[in-house]
Design a protein around this motif. Sequence first.
Motif, PDB file in Angstrom:
ATOM      1  N   ASP A 134       1.809  -2.478  -4.218  1.00 13.26           N
ATOM      2  CA  ASP A 134       2.173  -3.707  -3.505  1.00 13.26           C
ATOM      3  C   ASP A 134       3.222  -4.424  -4.341  1.00 13.26           C
ATOM      4  O   ASP A 134       3.088  -4.513  -5.555  1.00 13.26           O
ATOM      5  CB  ASP A 134       0.963  -4.633  -3.345  1.00 13.26           C
ATOM      6  CG  ASP A 134      -0.152  -3.968  -2.539  1.00 13.26           C
ATOM      7  OD1 ASP A 134       0.174  -3.317  -1.542  1.00 13.26           O
ATOM      8  OD2 ASP A 134      -1.320  -4.097  -2.938  1.00 13.26           O
TER       9      ASP A 134
ATOM     10  N   ASP B  11       3.082   6.861   2.969  1.00  9.07           N
ATOM     11  CA  ASP B  11       1.923   5.977   3.048  1.00  9.07           C
ATOM     12  C   ASP B  11       2.358   4.537   2.855  1.00  9.07           C
ATOM     13  O   ASP B  11       3.209   4.263   2.026  1.00  9.07           O
ATOM     14  CB  ASP B  11       0.940   6.327   1.911  1.00  9.07           C
ATOM     15  CG  ASP B  11      -0.275   7.067   2.423  1.00  9.07           C
ATOM     16  OD1 ASP B  11      -0.474   7.060   3.650  1.00  9.07           O
ATOM     17  OD2 ASP B  11      -0.996   7.657   1.591  1.00  9.07           O
ATOM     18  N   GLY B  12       1.718   3.606   3.610  1.00  8.02           N
ATOM     19  CA  GLY B  12       1.998   2.197   3.411  1.00  8.02           C
ATOM     20  C   GLY B  12       3.251   1.764   4.143  1.00  8.02           C
ATOM     21  O   GLY B  12       3.817   2.523   4.941  1.00  8.02           O
TER      22      GLY B  12
ATOM     23  N   GLY C  25       0.798  -1.229   0.000  1.00  7.02           N
ATOM     24  CA  GLY C  25       0.000   0.000   0.000  1.00  7.02           C
ATOM     25  C   GLY C  25       0.827   1.273   0.000  1.00  7.02           C
ATOM     26  O   GLY C  25       0.450   2.269   0.596  1.00  7.02           O
ATOM     27  N   VAL C  26       1.983   1.259  -0.695  1.00  6.56           N
ATOM     28  CA  VAL C  26       2.857   2.433  -0.684  1.00  6.56           C
ATOM     29  C   VAL C  26       2.277   3.543  -1.567  1.00  6.56           C
ATOM     30  O   VAL C  26       1.865   3.301  -2.699  1.00  6.56           O
ATOM     31  CB  VAL C  26       4.268   2.059  -1.159  1.00  6.56           C
ATOM     32  CG1 VAL C  26       5.117   3.304  -1.363  1.00  6.56           C
ATOM     33  CG2 VAL C  26       4.926   1.143  -0.148  1.00  6.56           C
TER      34      VAL C  26
ATOM     35  N   GLY D 138      -1.154   2.961  -3.608  1.00  9.69           N
ATOM     36  CA  GLY D 138      -1.463   1.542  -3.470  1.00  9.69           C
ATOM     37  C   GLY D 138      -0.501   0.587  -4.152  1.00  9.69           C
ATOM     38  O   GLY D 138      -0.922  -0.355  -4.817  1.00  9.69           O
TER      39      GLY D 138
END
Lengths: 268, 263
Positions: free
Chosen positions: A30, A64-65, A15-16, A28
């Motif tokens: 993966d 994020d992630g 979820g980066v 998002g």
Amino acid sequence: MAHAGVNTAALELAGVGHAYGARTVLSGIDLHLPAGRIHALVGPSGCGKTTLLHLVAGLLPLQDGTIRNGFARSACMFQQPRLLPWKSALDNIALGLKARGVPRAARHAQARDQARRFGLDDTALAQYPQQLSGGMQSRVALARALVLAPDLLLLDEAFSALDVGLKAELYRQLLAEQARRPMGVLMITHDLMEAVRLAHAVWVMAPAPGRIATGFRFDDAPAQRTDAQVYARTAGLLEDATVRASFGLDAPAPAAPLALAAVGGLRC
Amino acid sequence: MIGVVRTWLRGLPAYLWGGWGAIASLLLLLAGWEFASQWLDPLALPDPRTVLATLHGLLTDGNAWSELAITGRRALSGFALSLGIGSALGMLAGLSMTASMMARPWVTVLVGTPPIGWLVLAMLWFGASDGTPMFTVFVACFPPIFIGAMQGVRTLDGQLREMAQAFALPPLQRLFDLYLPHVLSYLFPAWITALGVSWKVVVMAELLATADGVGAALAVTRSQLDTAGSLAWIVAVVGALLAVEYLLLEPVKREVERWRTLA
């Protein structure tokens, strides 16, 4: 440098996402990269590939992630050689070893070893980067990354600016190194054929915001691939509607679609 | 360190040999001086041989050396202070965008204030001590060095900085392998400019503020209307500056920047 047993380290992205101000460039992402595999991220310019690689390399703070890097040592090669102009080729190759605190004599010996495998002789090693040709500089840059014996190698458009002969040579050297000492390789490129030639898995990214649109697996050893195979697979990928959309190409000719599976590619 | 001295000594003969052009042009200047002196009153412009004889006299009776040493000490300590503090602060200011933007007007103020103004202030603060010429030299040398150091850090290639981060260079190595070599190419010219400034300013400061040194000696020759003596002192100061710059700084600069010339 013997690796006992199976190296189970991996690079894990979940979820980066990343934004520059209000502009979301990645969302998002993966990814699972195990040791010994080469994964390529391909996509058009501006799809956030470089941002993703910078996040993995720790050159940008993660927003994020999660990124779990299980590899002990990583090294980078960039599109430009980025050598220090005031250091000889030998000292440039040994730069990362010096950062690790390897004593002078030992790091020079290791750097010389690595350089010799790349066809850099003592004369070239004694020269400053601007005295070397562009091809030599690229070899020095790759040697500088590989002399660190990385478990994870990050390639940021590393071969994009080189001529075909030089590309082929650096591919050979990279794959030979990979055979000698299995490492995870994450490469980003906008050259679909380069990805198909080198990678076990090709992830195609789409822009705005940067995301992984689709992925393909090629399970044979990259070093064994023939030119004909590479061309057929590249053509196969270019028939794929998602791939075409990612690169902003027109809709595919609806004739008999070339079965990618027939040339050894599997959709992930 | 010994290596540097050795390469300096080894390179010296070839370097001096390469200086013939410069020497020839200096001799031409001397000839022009001699020519002009034939038409002018010796009180206005004595001929070079008289001046050199006066200088020789000053040097042999020993006075000149001690005065030159005093002046040199003041100039060099002010210069060294500026070199250390100016380089360090300039590099620090270069690291931050805000700091460089804030520092710029201050430096403009420093450059804009005439050295004579600083000298008056220094005389009020330090009196007739060594502090007056040293402080004046320090303030006069500071701006070019500070600007050079700041520019050097600011112009460092962002790609190289990123590379250094990717290869996890520790801070000390980053300083010595990345920042200093680049910054030195900006600092060296600034240091050489500042050294020239330091010699000029120190003589001016001594002329007005102290009882010894070359400046004070100049004040004496002026009051005695001794033009030959004045010119002899000026030749001595210029000669000392040329010697330091071309025998010490220039060869060191060539050695440090060898990578640049080999392209």
